[in-house]
Scaffold this motif. Structure first.
Motif, PDB file in Angstrom:
ATOM      1  N   ASP A 197       0.832  -1.208   0.000  1.00  0.00           N
ATOM      2  CA  ASP A 197       0.000   0.000   0.000  1.00  0.00           C
ATOM      3  C   ASP A 197       0.865   1.256   0.000  1.00  0.00           C
ATOM      4  OD1 ASP A 197      -2.379  -1.404  -0.024  1.00  0.00           O
ATOM      5  OD2 ASP A 197      -2.592  -1.402   2.159  1.00  0.00           O
ATOM      6  N   ILE A 198       1.910   1.253   0.800  1.00  0.00           N
ATOM      7  CA  ILE A 198       2.786   2.423   0.878  1.00  0.00           C
ATOM      8  C   ILE A 198       3.489   2.655  -0.459  1.00  0.00           C
ATOM      9  CG2 ILE A 198       4.871   3.347   1.974  1.00  0.00           C
ATOM     10  CD1 ILE A 198       4.027   1.839   4.519  1.00  0.00           C
ATOM     11  N   ALA A 199       3.860   1.583  -1.144  1.00  0.00           N
ATOM     12  CA  ALA A 199       4.608   1.690  -2.397  1.00  0.00           C
ATOM     13  C   ALA A 199       3.752   2.178  -3.556  1.00  0.00           C
ATOM     14  CB  ALA A 199       5.225   0.337  -2.752  1.00  0.00           C
ATOM     15  N   ARG A 200       2.434   2.159  -3.411  1.00  0.00           N
ATOM     16  CA  ARG A 200       1.564   2.571  -4.517  1.00  0.00           C
ATOM     17  C   ARG A 200       1.808   4.049  -4.846  1.00  0.00           C
ATOM     18  NH1 ARG A 200      -2.853   0.856  -2.515  1.00  0.00           N
ATOM     19  NH2 ARG A 200      -2.719  -1.195  -3.489  1.00  0.00           N
ATOM     20  N   GLY A 201       2.091   4.334  -6.101  1.00  0.00           N
ATOM     21  CA  GLY A 201       2.332   5.711  -6.526  1.00  0.00           C
ATOM     22  C   GLY A 201       3.778   6.151  -6.427  1.00  0.00           C
ATOM     23  N   ALA A 202       4.635   5.313  -5.860  1.00  0.00           N
ATOM     24  CA  ALA A 202       6.056   5.662  -5.773  1.00  0.00           C
ATOM     25  C   ALA A 202       6.714   5.516  -7.141  1.00  0.00           C
ATOM     26  CB  ALA A 202       6.762   4.780  -4.751  1.00  0.00           C
ATOM     27  N   VAL A 203       7.771   6.307  -7.371  1.00  0.00           N
ATOM     28  CA  VAL A 203       8.485   6.226  -8.649  1.00  0.00           C
ATOM     29  C   VAL A 203       9.799   5.468  -8.522  1.00  0.00           C
ATOM     30  CG1 VAL A 203       7.440   8.332  -9.560  1.00  0.00           C
ATOM     31  CG2 VAL A 203       9.582   8.482  -8.281  1.00  0.00           C
ATOM     32  N   GLY A 204      10.188   5.120  -7.298  1.00  0.00           N
ATOM     33  CA  GLY A 204      11.429   4.383  -7.102  1.00  0.00           C
ATOM     34  C   GLY A 204      11.615   4.012  -5.649  1.00  0.00           C
ATOM     35  N   ALA A 205      12.631   3.183  -5.385  1.00  0.00           N
ATOM     36  CA  ALA A 205      12.879   2.714  -4.032  1.00  0.00           C
ATOM     37  C   ALA A 205      14.382   2.702  -3.738  1.00  0.00           C
ATOM     38  CB  ALA A 205      12.302   1.309  -3.825  1.00  0.00           C
TER      39      ALA A 205
ATOM     40  N   GLY B  66       7.524  -3.200 -10.001  1.00  0.00           N
ATOM     41  CA  GLY B  66       7.992  -2.509 -11.195  1.00  0.00           C
ATOM     42  C   GLY B  66       8.726  -1.218 -10.902  1.00  0.00           C
ATOM     43  N   LEU B  67       9.291  -1.097  -9.709  1.00  0.00           N
ATOM     44  CA  LEU B  67       9.964   0.148  -9.324  1.00  0.00           C
ATOM     45  C   LEU B  67      11.455   0.086  -9.645  1.00  0.00           C
ATOM     46  CD1 LEU B  67       8.416   0.789  -5.774  1.00  0.00           C
ATOM     47  CD2 LEU B  67       7.776   1.868  -7.939  1.00  0.00           C
ATOM     48  N   PRO B  68      12.000   1.123 -10.279  1.00  0.00           N
ATOM     49  CA  PRO B  68      13.458   1.214 -10.356  1.00  0.00           C
ATOM     50  C   PRO B  68      14.004   1.434  -8.955  1.00  0.00           C
ATOM     51  CG  PRO B  68      12.452   3.233 -11.172  1.00  0.00           C
ATOM     52  CD  PRO B  68      11.332   2.263 -10.918  1.00  0.00           C
ATOM     53  N   TYR B  69      15.193   0.905  -8.669  1.00  0.00           N
ATOM     54  CA  TYR B  69      15.708   1.042  -7.310  1.00  0.00           C
ATOM     55  C   TYR B  69      17.224   1.143  -7.306  1.00  0.00           C
ATOM     56  CZ  TYR B  69      16.711  -4.018  -7.460  1.00  0.00           C
ATOM     57  OH  TYR B  69      17.171  -5.276  -7.783  1.00  0.00           O
TER      58      TYR B  69
END
Length: 200
Positions: A85-93, A116-119
């Motif tokens: 839930d927290i990761a929703r809408g994030a553009v990277g990690a 699917g996050l670039p990290y």
């Protein structure tokens, strides 16, 4: 830019956000108890007395008016639905790792990739942690050549900032280029209208 600061239990996520944030940070830490001992593995972090149970939050503005919103996630498996839930809408990690428990990072990286996050990976240097060259760590973590890997100390601002900037640059490189479209100012009424006579 919404960024997730992820990593296993006790790896320094809360510390890094507290170190970097330009505003008073939000933390949801609770004291660890005997009840949690069977599910919270303290191997490698025997002195840990609190743990994040929901989210950490901080904000950092970079030159060029780039504002980074940092959301720290709990590291224990039982909080993984909350992590999604927290990761929703994030553009990277930014994934923090600890050489004392390097294998614990694999599950976190798998989750980031599934989203699917670039990290980028930042190895947090603890005083009693084994020290390894970056290329050795890259091999053991099985990272793609394009994935940024840095050593950092979550207690030091410059070191932590380098890791976050590396992630931000990696995210910007991964963003698709804006498609070519019509000129927002509209067509030139002189040059685009075939009925308009040529000017002398």
């Amino acid at each position: 830019m919404k960024l997730v600061v992820a990593g296993p239990f006790g790896v320094g996520k809360t510390t890094l956000i507290r170190t970097l944030s330009e505003i008073a940070t939000l933390h949801t830490e609770e004291a660890m108890t005997e009840t949690g001992r069977p599910v919270d593995d303290l191997a490698g972090v025997p002195g840990k007395s609190t743990t994040t149970v929901a989210v950490d939050f901080g904000r950092l503005t970079l030159p060029g008016n780039v504002v980074l919103y940092m959301f720290g996630t709990p590291g224990q498996r039982r909080f993984f639905p909350l992590w999604q839930d927290i990761a929703r809408g994030a553009v990277g990690a930014l994934v923090l790792a600890d050489t004392r428990r390097l294998a614990d990072s694999f599950e976190i990286m798998d989750m980031v990739e599934e989203q699917g996050l670039p990290y980028a990976v930042a190895v947090n240097r603890f005083p009693d942690a084994p020290d390894h060259p970056v290329e050795v760590l890259r091999t053991h973590l099985d990272l793609h050549a394009a994935t940024p890997l840095l050593l950092c100390d979550a207690r030091e601002r410059d070191s932590s900032l380098d890791a976050l900037i590396a992630l931000a640059e990696h995210v910007l490189e991964a963003l698709p280029a804006a498609p070519d479209g019509p000129d927002p100012a509209g067509p030139d009424p002189v040059t685009s209208d075939p009925a308009t006579p040529e000017q002398p």
